[in-house]
Motif scaffolding. Structure first.
Motif, PDB file in Angstrom:
ATOM      1  N   SER A  53      28.364  49.845  22.628  1.00  0.00           N
ATOM      2  CA  SER A  53      28.490  48.398  22.501  1.00  0.00           C
ATOM      3  C   SER A  53      27.579  47.693  23.499  1.00  0.00           C
ATOM      4  CB  SER A  53      29.940  47.962  22.747  1.00  0.00           C
ATOM      5  OG  SER A  53      30.819  48.600  21.853  1.00  0.00           O
ATOM      6  N   LYS A  54      27.236  46.464  23.195  1.00  0.00           N
ATOM      7  CA  LYS A  54      26.415  45.667  24.094  1.00  0.00           C
ATOM      8  C   LYS A  54      27.220  45.295  25.333  1.00  0.00           C
ATOM      9  CE  LYS A  54      23.698  41.402  24.281  1.00  0.00           C
ATOM     10  NZ  LYS A  54      23.286  40.183  23.533  1.00  0.00           N
ATOM     11  N   VAL A  55      26.612  45.411  26.477  1.00  0.00           N
ATOM     12  CA  VAL A  55      27.287  45.083  27.733  1.00  0.00           C
ATOM     13  C   VAL A  55      27.337  43.568  27.904  1.00  0.00           C
ATOM     14  CG1 VAL A  55      27.195  45.289  30.244  1.00  0.00           C
ATOM     15  CG2 VAL A  55      26.569  47.236  28.801  1.00  0.00           C
ATOM     16  N   ASP A  56      28.521  43.029  28.174  1.00  0.00           N
ATOM     17  CA  ASP A  56      28.693  41.597  28.404  1.00  0.00           C
ATOM     18  C   ASP A  56      28.365  41.308  29.869  1.00  0.00           C
ATOM     19  OD1 ASP A  56      29.470  38.986  28.687  1.00  0.00           O
ATOM     20  OD2 ASP A  56      31.312  39.196  27.507  1.00  0.00           O
ATOM     21  N   LEU A  57      27.115  40.920  30.141  1.00  0.00           N
ATOM     22  CA  LEU A  57      26.677  40.699  31.516  1.00  0.00           C
ATOM     23  C   LEU A  57      27.414  39.538  32.164  1.00  0.00           C
ATOM     24  CD1 LEU A  57      22.811  41.245  31.170  1.00  0.00           C
ATOM     25  CD2 LEU A  57      24.537  42.852  31.985  1.00  0.00           C
ATOM     26  N   ALA A  58      27.738  38.505  31.357  1.00  0.00           N
ATOM     27  CA  ALA A  58      28.457  37.349  31.908  1.00  0.00           C
ATOM     28  C   ALA A  58      29.845  37.759  32.384  1.00  0.00           C
ATOM     29  CB  ALA A  58      28.559  36.241  30.855  1.00  0.00           C
ATOM     30  N   ALA A  59      30.507  38.617  31.597  1.00  0.00           N
ATOM     31  CA  ALA A  59      31.837  39.090  31.989  1.00  0.00           C
ATOM     32  C   ALA A  59      31.759  39.956  33.243  1.00  0.00           C
ATOM     33  CB  ALA A  59      32.468  39.875  30.840  1.00  0.00           C
ATOM     34  N   LEU A  60      30.724  40.797  33.337  1.00  0.00           N
ATOM     35  CA  LEU A  60      30.553  41.629  34.519  1.00  0.00           C
ATOM     36  C   LEU A  60      30.301  40.788  35.764  1.00  0.00           C
ATOM     37  CD1 LEU A  60      28.348  44.578  33.182  1.00  0.00           C
ATOM     38  CD2 LEU A  60      30.779  44.626  33.750  1.00  0.00           C
ATOM     39  N   GLN A  61      29.500  39.725  35.605  1.00  0.00           N
ATOM     40  CA  GLN A  61      29.216  38.858  36.747  1.00  0.00           C
ATOM     41  C   GLN A  61      30.473  38.120  37.190  1.00  0.00           C
ATOM     42  OE1 GLN A  61      26.045  36.075  36.070  1.00  0.00           O
ATOM     43  NE2 GLN A  61      26.086  35.267  38.155  1.00  0.00           N
ATOM     44  N   ALA A  62      31.279  37.656  36.215  1.00  0.00           N
ATOM     45  CA  ALA A  62      32.524  36.977  36.551  1.00  0.00           C
ATOM     46  C   ALA A  62      33.483  37.919  37.269  1.00  0.00           C
ATOM     47  CB  ALA A  62      33.173  36.420  35.285  1.00  0.00           C
ATOM     48  N   ARG A  63      33.502  39.169  36.817  1.00  0.00           N
ATOM     49  CA  ARG A  63      34.352  40.171  37.459  1.00  0.00           C
ATOM     50  C   ARG A  63      33.904  40.436  38.890  1.00  0.00           C
ATOM     51  NH1 ARG A  63      34.974  45.556  34.079  1.00  0.00           N
ATOM     52  NH2 ARG A  63      36.427  46.645  35.395  1.00  0.00           N
ATOM     53  N   GLU A  70      32.260  38.350  40.850  1.00  0.00           N
ATOM     54  CA  GLU A  70      32.572  37.178  41.670  1.00  0.00           C
ATOM     55  C   GLU A  70      34.049  37.131  42.025  1.00  0.00           C
ATOM     56  OE1 GLU A  70      31.145  34.018  39.263  1.00  0.00           O
ATOM     57  OE2 GLU A  70      29.034  34.311  39.794  1.00  0.00           O
ATOM     58  N   GLN A  71      34.915  37.504  41.057  1.00  0.00           N
ATOM     59  CA  GLN A  71      36.350  37.531  41.323  1.00  0.00           C
ATOM     60  C   GLN A  71      36.687  38.579  42.387  1.00  0.00           C
ATOM     61  OE1 GLN A  71      38.734  35.597  40.471  1.00  0.00           O
ATOM     62  NE2 GLN A  71      40.459  36.821  41.226  1.00  0.00           N
ATOM     63  N   THR A  72      36.039  39.738  42.300  1.00  0.00           N
ATOM     64  CA  THR A  72      36.268  40.791  43.287  1.00  0.00           C
ATOM     65  C   THR A  72      35.836  40.348  44.676  1.00  0.00           C
ATOM     66  OG1 THR A  72      35.936  42.508  41.606  1.00  0.00           O
ATOM     67  CG2 THR A  72      35.742  43.184  43.899  1.00  0.00           C
ATOM     68  N   ILE A  73      34.700  39.650  44.757  1.00  0.00           N
ATOM     69  CA  ILE A  73      34.214  39.153  46.046  1.00  0.00           C
ATOM     70  C   ILE A  73      35.188  38.137  46.622  1.00  0.00           C
ATOM     71  CG2 ILE A  73      32.396  37.802  47.165  1.00  0.00           C
ATOM     72  CD1 ILE A  73      30.407  39.120  45.234  1.00  0.00           C
ATOM     73  N   ARG A  74      35.713  37.245  45.758  1.00  0.00           N
ATOM     74  CA  ARG A  74      36.682  36.247  46.233  1.00  0.00           C
ATOM     75  C   ARG A  74      37.936  36.925  46.784  1.00  0.00           C
ATOM     76  NH1 ARG A  74      34.927  33.260  41.653  1.00  0.00           N
ATOM     77  NH2 ARG A  74      36.633  34.131  40.401  1.00  0.00           N
ATOM     78  N   GLU A  75      38.404  37.942  46.078  1.00  0.00           N
ATOM     79  CA  GLU A  75      39.606  38.650  46.520  1.00  0.00           C
ATOM     80  C   GLU A  75      39.371  39.384  47.839  1.00  0.00           C
ATOM     81  OE1 GLU A  75      40.665  41.131  43.270  1.00  0.00           O
ATOM     82  OE2 GLU A  75      41.421  39.491  42.025  1.00  0.00           O
ATOM     83  N   MET A  76      38.179  39.968  47.984  1.00  0.00           N
ATOM     84  CA  MET A  76      37.853  40.676  49.225  1.00  0.00           C
ATOM     85  C   MET A  76      37.778  39.695  50.397  1.00  0.00           C
ATOM     86  SD  MET A  76      35.012  43.431  47.902  1.00  0.00           S
ATOM     87  CE  MET A  76      34.715  44.062  49.549  1.00  0.00           C
ATOM     88  N   LYS A  77      37.188  38.507  50.165  1.00  0.00           N
ATOM     89  CA  LYS A  77      37.100  37.503  51.223  1.00  0.00           C
ATOM     90  C   LYS A  77      38.498  36.998  51.592  1.00  0.00           C
ATOM     91  CE  LYS A  77      32.430  35.764  50.352  1.00  0.00           C
ATOM     92  NZ  LYS A  77      31.616  34.578  49.949  1.00  0.00           N
ATOM     93  N   LYS A  78      39.338  36.817  50.576  1.00  0.00           N
ATOM     94  CA  LYS A  78      40.702  36.356  50.838  1.00  0.00           C
ATOM     95  C   LYS A  78      41.473  37.394  51.644  1.00  0.00           C
ATOM     96  CE  LYS A  78      44.902  34.783  48.500  1.00  0.00           C
ATOM     97  NZ  LYS A  78      45.544  34.524  47.173  1.00  0.00           N
ATOM     98  N   LYS A  79      41.301  38.665  51.278  1.00  0.00           N
ATOM     99  CA  LYS A  79      41.975  39.741  51.992  1.00  0.00           C
ATOM    100  C   LYS A  79      41.480  39.828  53.427  1.00  0.00           C
ATOM    101  CE  LYS A  79      43.142  44.645  51.489  1.00  0.00           C
ATOM    102  NZ  LYS A  79      42.941  45.868  50.660  1.00  0.00           N
ATOM    103  N   ASP A  80      40.176  39.653  53.624  1.00  0.00           N
ATOM    104  CA  ASP A  80      39.617  39.703  54.965  1.00  0.00           C
ATOM    105  C   ASP A  80      40.128  38.547  55.810  1.00  0.00           C
ATOM    106  OD1 ASP A  80      37.583  40.888  56.860  1.00  0.00           O
ATOM    107  OD2 ASP A  80      36.805  38.849  56.720  1.00  0.00           O
ATOM    108  N   ALA A  81      40.326  37.375  55.173  1.00  0.00           N
ATOM    109  CA  ALA A  81      40.826  36.210  55.904  1.00  0.00           C
ATOM    110  C   ALA A  81      42.266  36.407  56.361  1.00  0.00           C
ATOM    111  CB  ALA A  81      40.722  34.960  55.031  1.00  0.00           C
ATOM    112  N   GLN A  82      42.975  37.337  55.734  1.00  0.00           N
ATOM    113  CA  GLN A  82      44.358  37.612  56.104  1.00  0.00           C
ATOM    114  C   GLN A  82      44.475  38.549  57.301  1.00  0.00           C
ATOM    115  OE1 GLN A  82      45.620  35.038  54.316  1.00  0.00           O
ATOM    116  NE2 GLN A  82      47.410  36.284  53.831  1.00  0.00           N
TER     117      GLN A  82
END
Length: 242
Positions: free
Chosen positions: A125-135, A137-149
């Protein structure tokens, strides 16, 4: 001269009806080659650095990562079983690690399909690059939030108190101070006497005090072996002679 050798190598790999034979990769495989046309074919490759030999189905060839994926799982016992039903044992190999290759079979493809991904089995199947990028970015946000804790330059006990409060109330660090609900401040050494809040936040302060007090009571109970049990009454033996 080197470009001609690379193009020649790419052509040998890419042609689906290539005769059985080997190819050298001394100059590396060109990322712009048509290696993707061989997807679905059975290949045998020798890889650096230990001359490992792998044989299997070429699952994909990626010109972005300059790598191939080969499925080395054995063919299903039933010859009529489709290739897509067999379990996968995939290996990712950079182009630069391929020392030599050999196409040993055409593999299974969609009937009357053109060479490449469209006719490969199992289908890709064709890779959904937009979905991968959103994923990503979400992972980076979660990592930053965890680091802030995680407090910087605070004791283990202070972090444990922070974690306990944050389970029920919005909590963050401000340097070495614990800020609860953006209104209550707990300063080192993080006792009940170090809890501060504006006058109009008295209710929030009282709530935080109860949470902190409960935390220290539980911690004290755990360190002393828990709550003491009530004594068990022992039966009294009857006196002789009534």
């Amino acid at each position: 001269m080197a470009d001609n050798k690379r193009n020649s190598i790419a052509g040998k790999i890419a042609t689906p009806n290539l005769k059985v034979g080997g190819g050298s990769n001394k100059d590396g495989i060109d990322a712009d080659s048509n290696l993707s046309k061989a997807v679905g074919s059975r290949i045998k490759i020798t890889c650096a650095p230990n001359n490992n030999v792998l044989e299997g189905t070429l699952f994909t060839a990626c010109n972005l990562t300059n790598a191939i994926a080969i499925n080395t799982a054995p063919a299903p016992p039933n010859p009529s079983a489709p290739l897509s039903s067999q379990p996968g044992d995939y290996h990712i190999i950079p182009f630069a690690h391929i020392l030599s290759f050999e196409i040993v079979g055409s593999g299974e493809r969609v009937a009357e399909s053109t060479p490449g991904f469209n006719g490969s089995l199992p289908s890709i199947s064709k890779v959904d690059l937009a979905a991968l990028q959103a994923r990503e970015e979400q992972t980076i946000r979660e990592m930053k939030k965890k680091d802030a804790q995680k407090g910087k330059g605070v004791s283990k006990e202070a972090q444990e108190l922070f974690d306990a409060i944050s389970r029920t109330l919005p909590t963050r660090w401000a340097d070495t101070q614990i800020v609860v609900s953006d209104s209550v401040l707990i300063q080192a050494p993080y006792t009940l006497d170090n809890i501060r809040a504006p006058a109009d936040k008295a209710q929030a302060e009282n709530h935080v005090r109860k949470v902190v007090e409960h935390y220290y009571q539980r911690k004290k109970g755990a360190s002393s072996g828990g709550t003491a049990r009530a004594p068990v009454a022992m039966p009294i033996a009857p006196r002789k002679g009534g």
